[in-house]
Scaffold this active site. Structure first.
Site, PDB file in Angstrom:
ATOM      1  N   HIS A   1       3.545   3.203  -9.032  1.00  0.00           N
ATOM      2  CA  HIS A   1       3.446   1.749  -9.187  1.00  0.00           C
ATOM      3  C   HIS A   1       4.757   1.160  -9.702  1.00  0.00           C
ATOM      4  O   HIS A   1       5.171   0.071  -9.281  1.00  0.00           O
ATOM      5  CB  HIS A   1       2.305   1.393 -10.138  1.00  0.00           C
ATOM      6  CG  HIS A   1       0.939   1.655  -9.566  1.00  0.00           C
ATOM      7  ND1 HIS A   1       0.532   1.140  -8.351  1.00  0.00           N
ATOM      8  CD2 HIS A   1      -0.117   2.396 -10.033  1.00  0.00           C
ATOM      9  CE1 HIS A   1      -0.704   1.527  -8.099  1.00  0.00           C
ATOM     10  NE2 HIS A   1      -1.118   2.284  -9.105  1.00  0.00           N
TER      11      HIS A   1
ATOM     12  N   TRP B   1     -10.505  -2.539 -10.336  1.00  0.00           N
ATOM     13  CA  TRP B   1     -11.025  -2.216 -11.677  1.00  0.00           C
ATOM     14  C   TRP B   1     -11.772  -0.891 -11.667  1.00  0.00           C
ATOM     15  O   TRP B   1     -11.975  -0.285 -12.737  1.00  0.00           O
ATOM     16  CB  TRP B   1     -11.955  -3.324 -12.165  1.00  0.00           C
ATOM     17  CG  TRP B   1     -11.288  -4.642 -12.396  1.00  0.00           C
ATOM     18  CD1 TRP B   1     -11.392  -5.760 -11.628  1.00  0.00           C
ATOM     19  CD2 TRP B   1     -10.413  -5.000 -13.473  1.00  0.00           C
ATOM     20  NE1 TRP B   1     -10.640  -6.781 -12.141  1.00  0.00           N
ATOM     21  CE2 TRP B   1     -10.033  -6.351 -13.276  1.00  0.00           C
ATOM     22  CE3 TRP B   1      -9.924  -4.308 -14.589  1.00  0.00           C
ATOM     23  CZ2 TRP B   1      -9.179  -7.010 -14.164  1.00  0.00           C
ATOM     24  CZ3 TRP B   1      -9.066  -4.972 -15.463  1.00  0.00           C
ATOM     25  CH2 TRP B   1      -8.707  -6.309 -15.249  1.00  0.00           C
TER      26      TRP B   1
ATOM     27  N   ARG C   1     -10.741   1.873 -10.476  1.00  0.00           N
ATOM     28  CA  ARG C   1      -9.843   3.021 -10.584  1.00  0.00           C
ATOM     29  C   ARG C   1      -9.890   3.588 -12.004  1.00  0.00           C
ATOM     30  O   ARG C   1     -10.508   3.020 -12.902  1.00  0.00           O
ATOM     31  CB  ARG C   1      -8.423   2.609 -10.195  1.00  0.00           C
ATOM     32  CG  ARG C   1      -8.328   2.177  -8.740  1.00  0.00           C
ATOM     33  CD  ARG C   1      -6.912   1.919  -8.291  1.00  0.00           C
ATOM     34  NE  ARG C   1      -6.854   1.586  -6.869  1.00  0.00           N
ATOM     35  CZ  ARG C   1      -5.742   1.388  -6.193  1.00  0.00           C
ATOM     36  NH1 ARG C   1      -4.563   1.486  -6.807  1.00  0.00           N
ATOM     37  NH2 ARG C   1      -5.776   1.090  -4.903  1.00  0.00           N
TER      38      ARG C   1
ATOM     39  N   LEU D   1      10.486 -21.352  -3.269  1.00  0.00           N
ATOM     40  CA  LEU D   1       9.509 -20.379  -2.803  1.00  0.00           C
ATOM     41  C   LEU D   1       8.261 -20.406  -3.670  1.00  0.00           C
ATOM     42  O   LEU D   1       8.338 -20.412  -4.905  1.00  0.00           O
ATOM     43  CB  LEU D   1      10.127 -18.969  -2.848  1.00  0.00           C
ATOM     44  CG  LEU D   1       9.175 -17.795  -2.617  1.00  0.00           C
ATOM     45  CD1 LEU D   1       8.698 -17.762  -1.165  1.00  0.00           C
ATOM     46  CD2 LEU D   1       9.849 -16.475  -2.989  1.00  0.00           C
TER      47      LEU D   1
ATOM     48  N   ARG E   1       1.137  -4.800   6.146  1.00  0.00           N
ATOM     49  CA  ARG E   1       0.528  -3.785   5.284  1.00  0.00           C
ATOM     50  C   ARG E   1       1.290  -2.484   5.469  1.00  0.00           C
ATOM     51  O   ARG E   1       1.349  -1.947   6.569  1.00  0.00           O
ATOM     52  CB  ARG E   1      -0.947  -3.569   5.599  1.00  0.00           C
ATOM     53  CG  ARG E   1      -1.556  -2.505   4.669  1.00  0.00           C
ATOM     54  CD  ARG E   1      -3.045  -2.381   4.779  1.00  0.00           C
ATOM     55  NE  ARG E   1      -3.536  -1.472   3.755  1.00  0.00           N
ATOM     56  CZ  ARG E   1      -4.747  -1.516   3.219  1.00  0.00           C
ATOM     57  NH1 ARG E   1      -5.605  -2.439   3.616  1.00  0.00           N
ATOM     58  NH2 ARG E   1      -5.109  -0.649   2.292  1.00  0.00           N
TER      59      ARG E   1
ATOM     60  N   ASP F   1       0.826  -1.203   0.000  1.00  0.00           N
ATOM     61  CA  ASP F   1       0.000   0.000   0.000  1.00  0.00           C
ATOM     62  C   ASP F   1       0.865   1.260   0.000  1.00  0.00           C
ATOM     63  O   ASP F   1       1.907   1.309   0.674  1.00  0.00           O
ATOM     64  CB  ASP F   1      -0.892  -0.001   1.245  1.00  0.00           C
ATOM     65  CG  ASP F   1      -2.063   0.952   1.127  1.00  0.00           C
ATOM     66  OD1 ASP F   1      -2.312   1.462   0.023  1.00  0.00           O
ATOM     67  OD2 ASP F   1      -2.724   1.202   2.148  1.00  0.00           O
ATOM     68  N   GLY F   2       0.428   2.258  -0.734  1.00  0.00           N
ATOM     69  CA  GLY F   2       1.077   3.562  -0.672  1.00  0.00           C
ATOM     70  C   GLY F   2       1.694   4.047  -1.967  1.00  0.00           C
ATOM     71  O   GLY F   2       2.309   5.118  -1.997  1.00  0.00           O
TER      72      GLY F   2
END
Length: 256
Positions: free
Chosen positions: A51, A83, A85, A145, A202, A34-35
């Site tokens: 992003h 979606w 946005r 992983l 978060r 987030d952010g």
């Protein structure tokens, strides 16, 4: 990525801790990244560049998670609600999907990482959908992983899907209703066969799950660092992992 490097230069990196530095490590880490938008706004940039810088942080966190031998990493990349946005932001995120796999798939495969896409892929544009399918197929036999990339993901939708699959099995006579257990549900989630989330992080200081891995987080430890995701470093991640190691998990029991 070069635009951001030109504007801000390379971030100084604190040395990453090795596995021996931790008293205990989670088996499964979830991260709500987030952010990105707020980071872009702070730097007077378009949200798409936020992003992009977030992808830079993600790359380092994936590598470090793999180096530490943590079994599963789940990242919230695009929710069912995203979606809504702006078309410009959604378009930028769709382009980032292509760029991320083009630049990272070789290294991830070489490192024995298995990629799973959590969420319905059918709604993505054809190029993105094919890219996601190829990434899963290429790494399907890898045993290191497990990287759960949550795209068009919502936990309520995941649980609804699991309920539908169970109902179909009951209707077809493959399962009796009184045989349905928690394992029956877990086995029909996208994360089937993986341990539940031990640590949920978060970033940006927001304190909510936002419809992310609700079932899997039943007994997760939560951390809410205030740093925005594009500024989240391996050192921040190590700090979170150390904090997790200092907690006593009771799973409904009492302190010893």
């Amino acid at each position: 990525m070069d635009i951001i490097k030109d504007l801000f230069g390379q971030k100084e990196k604190a040395p990453a801790l090795t596995k021996d530095a931790f008293e205990k490590l989670p088996r499964h880490v979830g991260i709500i990244m987030d952010g990105n938008g707020r980071w872009a706004k702070q730097h007077k940039l378009g949200v798409a560049l936020g992003h992009r810088q977030g992808v830079e942080s993600l790359r380092e966190i994936i590598r470090h998670t793999d180096d530490l031998g943590i079994g599963s990493l789940s990242i919230y990349a695009f929710s069912t609600e995203n979606w809504n946005r702006s078309p410009e932001e959604v378009g930028a995120l769709m382009q980032l999907i292509l760029e991320f796999f083009a630049s990272e798939i070789d290294e991830l495969d070489e490192k024995n990482v298995r990629i799973l896409i959590l969420g319905e892929k059918d709604v993505f544009p054809p190029r993105q959908r094919e890219t996601l399918i190829r990434a899963e197929e290429r790494t399907a036999d890898n045993t290191g992983l497990i990287l759960n990339i949550c795209l068009n993901y919502g936990s309520r939708a995941e649980l609804t899907r699991a309920a539908r699959l169970i109902a179909e099995d009951v209707a077809a006579g493959r399962l009796n209703a009184d045989e349905v257990t928690e394992k029956t549900i877990s086995d029909r989630l996208y994360t089937a066969g993986q341990p539940d989330v031990d640590l949920m992080i978060r970033t940006s200081g927001e304190m909510r799950l936002s419809n992310f891995l609700l079932w899997q987080c039943a007994y997760a430890e939560f951390l809410f660092p205030t740093v925005l995701w594009p500024d989240f470093t391996v050192a921040d991640y190590d700090e979170a992992l150390l904090a997790y190691g200092g907690r006593e998990r009771r799973f409904g029991g009492r302190l010893k």
